[in-house]
Design an enzyme around this catalytic site. Structure first.
Site, PDB file in Angstrom:
ATOM      1  N   PRO A 123     -57.144  94.001 -70.893  1.00 57.35           N
ATOM      2  CA  PRO A 123     -55.509  94.500 -70.340  1.00 57.35           C
ATOM      3  C   PRO A 123     -55.936  94.308 -68.920  1.00 57.35           C
ATOM      4  CG  PRO A 123     -55.772  96.257 -71.511  1.00 57.35           C
ATOM      5  CD  PRO A 123     -57.472  96.096 -71.714  1.00 57.35           C
ATOM      6  N   GLY A 124     -55.169  93.162 -67.836  1.00 56.36           N
ATOM      7  CA  GLY A 124     -55.036  92.729 -67.451  1.00 56.36           C
ATOM      8  C   GLY A 124     -53.944  94.331 -66.567  1.00 56.36           C
ATOM      9  N   LYS A 177     -56.777  77.767 -64.350  1.00 53.09           N
ATOM     10  CA  LYS A 177     -54.911  77.585 -63.832  1.00 53.09           C
ATOM     11  C   LYS A 177     -55.015  75.937 -63.399  1.00 53.09           C
ATOM     12  CE  LYS A 177     -52.625  81.535 -65.760  1.00 53.09           C
ATOM     13  NZ  LYS A 177     -51.422  81.835 -65.773  1.00 53.09           N
ATOM     14  N   GLY A 479     -47.384 136.214 -68.199  1.00 59.37           N
ATOM     15  CA  GLY A 479     -45.948 136.099 -68.121  1.00 59.37           C
ATOM     16  C   GLY A 479     -45.104 135.012 -67.217  1.00 59.37           C
ATOM     17  N   LYS A 485     -44.838 142.324 -65.642  1.00 61.16           N
ATOM     18  CA  LYS A 485     -46.196 142.118 -65.428  1.00 61.16           C
ATOM     19  C   LYS A 485     -46.304 143.039 -64.691  1.00 61.16           C
ATOM     20  CE  LYS A 485     -47.553 138.119 -64.217  1.00 61.16           C
ATOM     21  NZ  LYS A 485     -45.521 137.411 -64.071  1.00 61.16           N
ATOM     22  N   SER A 553     -50.717 132.485 -64.025  1.00 60.23           N
ATOM     23  CA  SER A 553     -51.695 131.700 -65.189  1.00 60.23           C
ATOM     24  C   SER A 553     -50.781 130.874 -66.379  1.00 60.23           C
ATOM     25  CB  SER A 553     -52.707 132.509 -66.088  1.00 60.23           C
ATOM     26  OG  SER A 553     -51.881 133.975 -66.776  1.00 60.23           O
TER      27      SER A 553
END
Length: 640
Positions: A123-124, A177, A479, A485, A553
């Site tokens: 694909p191009g 072309k 959390g 925490k 995290s």
């Protein structure tokens, strides 16, 4: 086919024998033809699919039912008065036909009297550059198409750079072309001059340029009277005669990545795989990597029986004289000239995912039959495909090409990509989605990877733990911000201290005042933040401590990365589960309010995702218990 009116059964048998003899002769000739794998690439609407369709049509490689269907489809979609739309031969997906573009890689086989071909129509569209890399990975030659009306475009440069990077050394510049610019020689010459300046800047020293029209058939299978000024070969002539060294791999030292251990019964144990380079025969001394064990080849076995020698490109099973440890992912190589093994490398990476690369995040790295866990550092630079300028970059986005260092969790058997595609080219796979996110080429191992060794010490981690009369562990609190925490983690540490346990609390905010003060809150920085904390936590468990961490995290991949650092059973994931609305209502630090107003970017839960644990060791629902009750539950789980 000519019809023969046989006068007798004998004459019929004679004709059938002649036909059978001709078929056998044809098959024998066809079997020994050389094979050329090539791709067509370039920008969107440059005429790649039309060109391949024309090659298939002119090579008489279309069945009558295919031709009938093609003619019907061509009339339905309309093709500027042309009877057949050749692009429809390879644009097989419904979405491709509807949009008039190529999305997937379409492979087609065809042959002429001189050679066999496998062509990949890539694909191009910039969005599908990843598919172009797939097609180019096994190609010997690339046909770079350029629309004569548009000239050299960014995607032309990107595909040329990728083709050269992947190791394709035969380039055809097809200015397509030409019928739409009245076969103007000046247009052709200007485009070739423009492309040559770019090609030389990226190391392409030689290419064959030709003016063509896939639509009209000019200079495809024969020279066209419309371009009398062109003296070069027609495209098909060049494809049939270009010299592709298909025996060079056989001259290299022997290498065979092991795909599987072949053990059909107790009397046979062999190692099966595709020979990537060199030759192998009974009596050869070989080395199994990465272990380094040596042995002697006793048999080279195939489905058709034993071979006197196996060569590059053949799939074989090798038996060895000694019972040595060898399994999938190992590489059997020439004993006196083996490949390298290392765990840190420099590599070129082509990023192929919509999600940007996250330095520090672990990905699966697959090289041949080897699969290891790998982490990538921030790129050294990103390549501007238009100017070849090296740009500063912290990450890589879709279609970006950059150079970066990476490390693996164990030794990887490899060779530089310039020496071996099989042992130098790899892909990266996202551990969560299993999606392929990048392709890469190894340059070399880092010197420090071979010179830096783990220093053994006399006092072991078990001795450290015994002195403290406890089992090391990492309580990993995760959390949303405001979930509680830090509060619960502090209570847990206090309770453990009363029990004479040796602990250390790593709090997210505290760590960012020192160790991680250089990091922000982008996804990439969050990954690096957790990686560093994980390494520190690991060192603390080596000292025999119970480590308590309180970090958002947000990504599962990074929590899994830290878990993998620890000894089995030492990582305890604690999910402090609080609904977003409840966490936002607390908003002790006023962070949610700032995030909602747009003053605080990349805030978890608002404009950055949080991936909740799927199976944590401890789950705390803060809507159902107090912080004190939660701490008691965690301590009871840790110390029954």
């Amino acid at each position: 086919m000519t019809t023969v009116n046989a006068a007798s059964d004998a004459s019929v048998y004679k004709v059938e024998a002649l036909i059978a003899e001709d078929i056998d002769a044809y098959l024998e000739l066809h079997q020994h033809k050389t094979l050329l794998r090539f791709i067509t690439c370039g920008s969107v609407d440059d005429g790649k699919s039309t060109l391949i369709g024309r090659l298939l049509y002119d090579s008489k490689m279309i069945f009558e039912d295919q031709l009938a269907a093609l003619e019907a489809d061509s009339k339905r979609v309309g093709t500027q008065g042309q009877e057949i739309d050749f692009a429809l031969l390879v644009d097989g997906l419904a979405a491709e036909r509807e949009q008039g573009i190529t999305i997937d890689v379409a492979y087609r086989f065809f042959g002429t009297e001189k050679r066999k071909f496998i062509v990949a129509d890539t694909p191009g569209h910039e969005q599908y550059t990843r598919n172009m890399v797939t097609g180019a990975s096994t190609a010997d030659l690339a046909v770079i198409l350029i629309d004569a009306r548009k000239g050299v475009l960014t995607q032309t440069r990107r595909h040329s750079y990728l083709a050269h990077l992947i190791g394709i050394r035969h380039i055809v510049l097809a200015v397509n072309k030409m019928d739409l610019v009245d076969y103007d020689q000046k247009v052709f010459d200007d485009i070739v001059a423009d492309y040559r300046a770019f090609a030389e800047s990226i190391g392409i020293r030689d290419f064959v340029a030709m003016p063509i029209s896939g639509f009209k058939g000019d200079n495809i299978t024969g020279l066209s009277p419309n371009t009398p000024w062109y003296r070069g070969p027609a495209l098909m002539e060049h494809l049939e005669t270009v010299e592709v060294d298909q025996v060079s791999d056989q001259a290299k030292p022997f290498r065979m990545p092991v795909q599987w251990v072949n053990r059909p019964n107790l009397d046979f144990r062999g190692f099966s795989g595709l020979i990537a380079a060199g030759t192998v025969k009974p009596g050869d001394k070989v080395r199994v990597l990465p272990s380094g064990k040596t042995s002697t080849v006793t048999r080279v076995v195939t489905m058709d029986g034993d071979l006197d020698a196996g060569v590059a490109g053949q799939s074989v099973t090798i038996t060895l004289a000694d019972e040595i440890d060898c399994s999938r992912g190992d590489v059997i190589a020439a004993a006196d000239n083996p490949p390298q093994a290392a765990d840190q490398f420099e590599a070129t990476i082509v990023w192929m995912s919509d999600e940007e690369m996250l330095p520090g995040r672990p990905y699966w790295l697959k090289l041949g039959t080897q699969t290891v866990s790998a982490s990538i550092q921030a790129p050294k630079y990103q390549v501007n495909v238009n100017t070849m300028e090296h740009l500063a970059a912290k990450t890589l986005e879709l279609n970006a090409i950059g150079v970066a260092n990476l490390s693996t969790d164990r030794n990887l058997v490899f060779e530089p990509y310039d020496d071996s595609r099989s042992l130098g080219g790899f892909i990266l796979i996202d551990k969560i989605t299993n999606a392929t996110v990048a392709a890469g080429m190894l340059h070399f191992s880092l010197r420090r990877a071979q010179n830096v060794h783990w220093q053994a010490t006399d006092i072991s981690r078990e001795h450290h733990a015994a002195l403290k009369h406890q089992k090391p562990a990492v309580l990993w609190f995760t959390g949303l911000s405001g979930a509680g925490k830090s509060t619960i983690a502090n209570l847990v540490e206090k309770k453990l201290a009363r029990m004479n346990r040796h602990t250390f609390l790593l709090d997210g905010d505290n760590v960012r005042h020192g160790l991680n003060k250089d990091l922000g809150f982008t996804d990439a920085d969050r990954v690096e933040n957790i990686r560093r904390v994980g390494e520190v936590a690991k060192l603390m468990t080596d000292a025999g401590l119970i480590v308590i961490t309180a970090f958002i995290s947000p990504f599962r991949a990074e929590r899994d990365m830290v878990r993998a650092m620890m000894a089995p059973g030492e990582f305890v994931e604690v999910h402090i589960d609080t609904p977003l609305a409840a966490a936002e209502a607390r908003d002790v630090k006023g962070l949610y309010a700032k995030a909602r107003s747009g003053q605080l970017k990349n805030f978890t839960g608002i404009d950055s995702p949080y991936e909740a644990p799927e199976d944590p060791e401890i789950h705390i629902d803060t809507t159902a218990m107090t912080a004190e009750e939660a701490a008691d539950a965690i301590v009871a789980r840790l110390i029954p």
